[in-house]
Scaffold this active site. Sequence first.
Site, PDB file in Angstrom:
ATOM      1  N   ASN A 197       3.281 -46.714 -18.348  1.00 30.19           N
ATOM      2  CA  ASN A 197       3.226 -48.169 -18.255  1.00 30.19           C
ATOM      3  C   ASN A 197       1.978 -48.609 -17.491  1.00 30.19           C
ATOM      4  O   ASN A 197       1.498 -47.918 -16.577  1.00 30.19           O
ATOM      5  CB  ASN A 197       4.508 -48.761 -17.659  1.00 30.19           C
ATOM      6  N   GLU A 200       0.779 -52.092 -15.784  1.00 27.05           N
ATOM      7  CA  GLU A 200       1.149 -53.459 -15.416  1.00 27.05           C
ATOM      8  C   GLU A 200      -0.097 -54.318 -15.198  1.00 27.05           C
ATOM      9  O   GLU A 200      -1.238 -53.837 -15.238  1.00 27.05           O
ATOM     10  CB  GLU A 200       2.046 -53.420 -14.181  1.00 27.05           C
ATOM     11  N   CYS A 205       4.438 -51.455 -21.633  1.00 27.82           N
ATOM     12  CA  CYS A 205       5.405 -50.381 -21.399  1.00 27.82           C
ATOM     13  C   CYS A 205       4.802 -49.031 -21.800  1.00 27.82           C
ATOM     14  O   CYS A 205       3.876 -48.956 -22.623  1.00 27.82           O
ATOM     15  CB  CYS A 205       6.659 -50.611 -22.225  1.00 27.82           C
ATOM     16  N   GLU A 237       6.105 -46.818 -23.674  1.00 23.78           N
ATOM     17  CA  GLU A 237       6.307 -46.548 -25.100  1.00 23.78           C
ATOM     18  C   GLU A 237       5.139 -47.103 -25.919  1.00 23.78           C
ATOM     19  O   GLU A 237       4.659 -46.465 -26.862  1.00 23.78           O
ATOM     20  CB  GLU A 237       7.623 -47.178 -25.577  1.00 23.78           C
ATOM     21  N   CYS A 278      13.188 -50.424 -23.350  1.00 24.22           N
ATOM     22  CA  CYS A 278      13.573 -51.835 -23.368  1.00 24.22           C
ATOM     23  C   CYS A 278      13.759 -52.289 -24.822  1.00 24.22           C
ATOM     24  O   CYS A 278      13.389 -51.578 -25.766  1.00 24.22           O
ATOM     25  CB  CYS A 278      12.528 -52.695 -22.648  1.00 24.22           C
ATOM     26  N   CYS A 298      10.642 -52.307 -26.919  1.00 20.93           N
ATOM     27  CA  CYS A 298      10.138 -50.963 -27.243  1.00 20.93           C
ATOM     28  C   CYS A 298      11.026 -50.241 -28.242  1.00 20.93           C
ATOM     29  O   CYS A 298      10.547 -49.400 -29.002  1.00 20.93           O
ATOM     30  CB  CYS A 298       9.951 -50.152 -25.975  1.00 20.93           C
TER      31      CYS A 298
HETATM   32  N1  THU Z   1       9.141 -49.798 -18.521  1.00 19.70           N
HETATM   33  C1  THU Z   1       8.584 -48.965 -19.448  1.00 19.70           C
HETATM   34  O1  THU Z   1       7.374 -48.736 -19.437  1.00 19.70           O
HETATM   35  N2  THU Z   1       9.403 -48.389 -20.346  1.00 19.70           N
HETATM   36  C2  THU Z   1      10.757 -48.440 -20.319  1.00 19.70           C
HETATM   37  O2  THU Z   1      11.406 -47.793 -21.133  1.00 19.70           O
HETATM   38  C3  THU Z   1      11.427 -49.285 -19.325  1.00 19.70           C
HETATM   39  C4  THU Z   1      10.534 -50.133 -18.492  1.00 19.70           C
HETATM   40  C5  THU Z   1       8.257 -50.384 -17.502  1.00 19.70           C
HETATM   41  C6  THU Z   1       7.883 -51.822 -17.681  1.00 19.70           C
HETATM   42  C7  THU Z   1       7.487 -52.200 -16.268  1.00 19.70           C
HETATM   43  O3  THU Z   1       6.141 -51.808 -16.042  1.00 19.70           O
HETATM   44  C8  THU Z   1       8.395 -51.331 -15.403  1.00 19.70           C
HETATM   45  O4  THU Z   1       8.862 -50.289 -16.237  1.00 19.70           O
HETATM   46  C9  THU Z   1       9.566 -52.078 -14.802  1.00 19.70           C
HETATM   47  O5  THU Z   1      10.265 -52.764 -15.781  1.00 19.70           O
END
Ligand code: THU
Length: 133
Positions: free
Chosen positions: A43, A45, A54, A56, A87, A90
């Site tokens: 991920n 941000e 994310c 994924e 999520c 994703c």
């Molecule tokens: N996140 C992912 O990258 N993948 C997931 O399957 C669940 C959540 C990330 C998004 C964000 O940067 C952090 O986790 C908190 O939600």
Amino acid sequence: MVSDAELFAAAEAIRQKAYAPYSKFQVGVALLADDGRVYSGCNVENAAYPIGNCAEASAIAAMIAGGAKRIKRVYVTGPGTLPVTPCGGCRQRLREFADLDVTVISHGVEGAPLTQTLGQLLPHSFGPEYLGN
Ligand code: THU
């Protein structure tokens, strides 16, 4: 043949590189693709929170850039004891490139992995075939 242990190791290796200064929730994803290779992503941000990526999405981008077409197996790792499941958005991203019987392993690394199919995670889903693709 790529083992789940290898997918776990790839997800964990890239998870260390995640850029998650806001949530502090670092996620790694390893995809086994139809070319037999493993593609991974973390991920990323952003100070403008909604535009963060994310893990994924990052892994899918790596797979497409690498020339592979289809996802054959998915391994997601994150912190804590609860399985880190993709999520909703994703799940749909995976749906674009994976059949519904593809296995998705969700693992909060202090707990036990949860093994599901994409179809279980995203039932009655909309996909490319609705648009003739
Ligand atoms: N996140 C992912 O990258 N993948 C997931 O399957 C669940 C959540 C990330 C998004 C964000 O940067 C952090 O986790 C908190 O939600």
